[in-house]
Design an enzyme around this catalytic site. Structure first.
Site, PDB file in Angstrom:
ATOM      1  N   HIS A  62       0.854  -1.199   0.000  1.00 38.91           N
ATOM      2  CA  HIS A  62       0.000   0.000   0.000  1.00 38.91           C
ATOM      3  C   HIS A  62       0.885   1.243   0.000  1.00 38.91           C
ATOM      4  CE1 HIS A  62      -3.957   1.950   1.245  1.00 38.91           C
ATOM      5  NE2 HIS A  62      -3.093   2.939   1.309  1.00 38.91           N
ATOM      6  N   HIS A  64       1.549   5.096  -1.936  1.00 39.90           N
ATOM      7  CA  HIS A  64       1.115   6.161  -2.844  1.00 39.90           C
ATOM      8  C   HIS A  64       2.333   6.670  -3.604  1.00 39.90           C
ATOM      9  CE1 HIS A  64      -3.001   6.379  -1.264  1.00 39.90           C
ATOM     10  NE2 HIS A  64      -2.428   5.956  -0.158  1.00 39.90           N
ATOM     11  N   GLY A  69      -2.992  12.275  -0.951  1.00 38.62           N
ATOM     12  CA  GLY A  69      -3.411  13.557  -0.391  1.00 38.62           C
ATOM     13  C   GLY A  69      -4.292  14.380  -1.289  1.00 38.62           C
ATOM     14  N   GLY A  70      -4.226  15.695  -1.119  1.00 39.05           N
ATOM     15  CA  GLY A  70      -5.091  16.609  -1.844  1.00 39.05           C
ATOM     16  C   GLY A  70      -6.436  16.799  -1.163  1.00 39.05           C
ATOM     17  N   THR A 100      -7.906   9.196  -2.307  1.00 39.11           N
ATOM     18  CA  THR A 100      -9.070  10.061  -2.458  1.00 39.11           C
ATOM     19  C   THR A 100      -9.086  10.728  -3.827  1.00 39.11           C
ATOM     20  OG1 THR A 100      -8.865  10.577  -0.115  1.00 39.11           O
ATOM     21  CG2 THR A 100     -10.298  12.003  -1.411  1.00 39.11           C
ATOM     22  N   LYS A 156      -8.460  -1.037  -6.245  1.00 43.74           N
ATOM     23  CA  LYS A 156      -8.567  -0.364  -4.961  1.00 43.74           C
ATOM     24  C   LYS A 156      -9.966   0.202  -4.829  1.00 43.74           C
ATOM     25  CE  LYS A 156      -7.214   2.443  -1.480  1.00 43.74           C
ATOM     26  NZ  LYS A 156      -6.505   3.709  -1.587  1.00 43.74           N
ATOM     27  N   HIS A 195      -9.550   0.300   1.263  1.00 44.91           N
ATOM     28  CA  HIS A 195      -9.301   1.292   2.308  1.00 44.91           C
ATOM     29  C   HIS A 195     -10.514   1.282   3.235  1.00 44.91           C
ATOM     30  CE1 HIS A 195      -8.735   5.465   3.964  1.00 44.91           C
ATOM     31  NE2 HIS A 195     -10.051   5.409   3.952  1.00 44.91           N
ATOM     32  N   HIS A 224      -5.789  -0.770   6.761  1.00 42.52           N
ATOM     33  CA  HIS A 224      -5.957   0.217   7.853  1.00 42.52           C
ATOM     34  C   HIS A 224      -6.793  -0.370   8.995  1.00 42.52           C
ATOM     35  CE1 HIS A 224      -4.456   2.711   4.700  1.00 42.52           C
ATOM     36  NE2 HIS A 224      -5.592   3.146   4.234  1.00 42.52           N
ATOM     37  N   ARG A 227      -6.845   0.997  12.689  1.00 47.14           N
ATOM     38  CA  ARG A 227      -7.071   2.425  12.948  1.00 47.14           C
ATOM     39  C   ARG A 227      -8.047   2.651  14.093  1.00 47.14           C
ATOM     40  NH1 ARG A 227      -8.711   4.967   7.653  1.00 47.14           N
ATOM     41  NH2 ARG A 227      -8.520   6.840   8.917  1.00 47.14           N
ATOM     42  N   ASP A 283       1.455   2.710   3.843  1.00 48.94           N
ATOM     43  CA  ASP A 283       0.713   3.908   3.409  1.00 48.94           C
ATOM     44  C   ASP A 283       1.709   5.019   3.034  1.00 48.94           C
ATOM     45  OD1 ASP A 283      -1.548   5.188   2.594  1.00 48.94           O
ATOM     46  OD2 ASP A 283      -2.393   5.507   4.584  1.00 48.94           O
TER      47      ASP A 283
HETATM   48 ZN   LIG Z   1      -3.389   4.964   1.537  1.00 50.16          ZN
END
Ligand SMILES: [Zn+2]
Length: 391
Positions: A62, A64, A69-70, A100, A156, A195, A224, A227, A283
Site C-alpha cells: 500500500h 502512494h 493527499g489533496g 481520495t 482499490k 481502504h 488500515h 485504525r 501507506d
Molecule cells: Zn493509503
C-alpha cells in the site's frame, strides 16, 4: 555480477542458521554452509555479514507512489516518492495505488511510475482505480486493466469513510467480481484492496458482500484495520472467515483509539487467527489527515515506507522472534499478491535481501541482486535524487 554473501544468519523467514549465499542474474542461485571455492576469473564480489541477520526484502502492498493527499486543497497533494525512500527502509517490492484523488490523478500515471521504479531496479505493481465507484480505469474496466496491463494486479476502493463513494453492496460485489475474474484470466492476485475508514460501519460492507455472493473471501483485502480498536477485533474475525487483513504502520499517538502496527500484529498472532492471513503496509506517500466532525482537515502528516522497518525493529526489540513477525512483512503479502520469487529467501528466488544491524535496523539492502544500501548508506539513487542532493 556475481556476489557472494558470507556468514549471514538467514531468516527465510524461517530460521536457516548461518549460511553463505551466491547471487547471480538477480537471483539467489546457491545457499550453503561451506564457503564455495569460486574461480578468481569469475570476479565475484564478497561481502561478509559477520553473522548479522539476513531477511527477505520487505513487501509493501500500500504505497502512494505518485503521492496521495489533496484532501485539504491542491497544495496538499503529496509529491511522488523517490527510489531511496523505499530502499533505505528495506522495501524492495511495492504495490502502488491512488487514494481520495482519482480525479486529477489517474491509473495511467501510476502505471508509468511503476515502470519507472522498475527501471530503477525495484519490483513494483499497482492496484487500478481509486476510492471511487465507478472505478477510474485505463481500459474501461477493472477486468480489462488486469487482463491487459502487466503491472496491474487488482483494484482499490474505499468503504466506511466519508471520502468513499458510499458503495452499495451490489456495487462492491460488481467491483470485486471484476477483480476476481481478472485474476482468474491472468493468474494475478485479482483482489480488491479496501481502504477502510473511521466510519461506524467498519467491516460490515465486506461481511454483507460475502454473505450475498459466491466470491471467495480472499478477494476482499481490507487495510488500515488497526485504525480503531473495535475495527481490529472485526478484522481478526474476518481473517478467520478467509480474508487477508492488512495492518498500517502509521504513527499512533498516546491515548488514541488505535493500535500501533507492532501492537496490532502481536495481538493478531496471539489471537490464534491464521498467521498467514495478515500483512503490514506503510501507506507511504499517503497523507494522514485528521478530520473534525465537519469533515475538515485539522492536521496532516505523510506516510513513510520507512515505517515498515521501524515497526519491525520495534517488534524485534520487544523480543519477538524474527520468524514469528517477519512473514507479515514478506512471505504473507507476496503469497496473497502472487508475487513470484518475492517475500522469501531460497535458491531460485529473487535476490531481494536485507541485512539488519544489531538493533534490528536496516543496514544493507539488495534489490534484484543489486546493492541499493550498504552500511546504512544509500548507494543507488533515483533519477532525480542527485539533483535534490545538490539543491
Ligand atoms: Zn493509503
Amino acid at each position: 555480477m556475481l556476489k557472494l554473501l558470507l556468514n549471514a544468519r538467514v531468516f527465510a523467514p524461517e530460521p536457516l542458521g548461518l549460511r553463505h549465499l551466491l547471487i547471480a542474474g538477480g537471483k539467489v542461485v546457491w545457499i550453503g554452509t561451506e564457503r564455495p571455492a569460486l574461480p578468481a576469473a569469475l570476479g565475484a564480489s564478497v561481502t561478509d555479514l559477520d553473522g548479522r541477520r539476513l531477511i527477505p526484502g520487505l513487501v509493501d502492498a500500500h504505497v502512494h507512489l505518485t503521492g496521495g493527499g489533496g484532501e485539504a486543497g491542491p497544495e496538499t497533494k503529496v509529491p511522488p516518492l523517490p527510489l531511496s525512500r523505499f530502499t533505505r527502509g528495506g522495501v524492495t517490492s511495492v504495490v502502488a495505488l491512488l487514494g481520495t484523488d482519482d480525479a486529477t490523478r489517474h491509473p495511467r500515471e501510476l502505471v508509468t511510475a511503476v515502470q519507472g521504479l522498475r527501471n530503477e531496479g525495484l519490483s513494483a505493481w499497482c492496484w487500478t482505480a481509486g476510492y471511487h465507484i465507478p472505478p477510474v480505469t485505463i481500459t474501461g474496466s477493472v477486468r480489462g486493466d488486469i487482463a491487459a496491463i502487466d503491472c496491474i494486479i487488482g483494484a482499490k476502493t474505499a468503504i466506511s469513510d466519508h471520502r468513499s463513494s458510499q458503495p452499495s453492496r451490489d456495487e462492491l460485489l460488481r467491483l470485486a467480481s471484476e477483480a476476481h475474474v481478472g485474476g482468474l484470466m491472468t493468474g494475478k492476485a485479482g483482489l480488491v484492496h479496501l481502504h477502510v475508514g473511521d466510519g461506524a460501519r467498519g467491516l460490515a460492507p465486506i461481511r454483507e458482500a460475502l454473505e450475498g455472493s459466491e466470491l471467495p473471501a480472499r478477494v476482499f483485502n481490507p487495510t488500515h484495520v488497526n485504525r480503531k480498536k473495535a475495527l481490529f477485533d472485526e478484522a481478526i474475525a474476518l481473517a478467520r472467515q478467509g480474508c487477508h487483513v492488512d495492518i498500517t504502520a502509521f504513527p499512533v499517538s498516546e491515548g488514541e483509539d488505535a493500535w500501533p502496527a507492532e501492537v496490532a500484529l502481536v495481538r493478531y498472532l496471539d489471537s490464534g487467527a491464521p498467521s498467514e492471513r495478515v500483512s503490514v503496509s506503510s501507506d507511504g506517500g499517503g497523507c494522514l489527515p485528521e478530520f473534525d466532525a465537519d469533515g475538515r482537515v485539522v492536521r496532516m502528516g505523510v506516510g513513510d515506507p520507512g515505517d515498515l522497518a521501524r515497526t519491525l525493529a520495534a517488534l524485534l526489540a520487544a523480543g519477538q522472534p524474527p520468524e514469528r513477525v517477519l512473514p507479515a512483512f514478506t512471505r504473507n503479502p507476496a503469497r496473497l499478491l502472487r508475487l513470484a520469487g518475492k517475500g522469501h529467501i531460497a535458491v531460485g528466488a529473487d535476490a531481494d535481501l536485507v541485512a539488519l544491524d544489531a538493533n534490528g535496523g536496516i543496514e544493507d539492502v539488495m534489490a534484484n541482486g543489486v546493492w541499493h544500501v550498504t552500511g546504512g548508506r544509500v548507494v543507488a539513487r533515483g533519477t532525480f535524487e542527485h539533483a535534490e542532493a545538490r539543491a
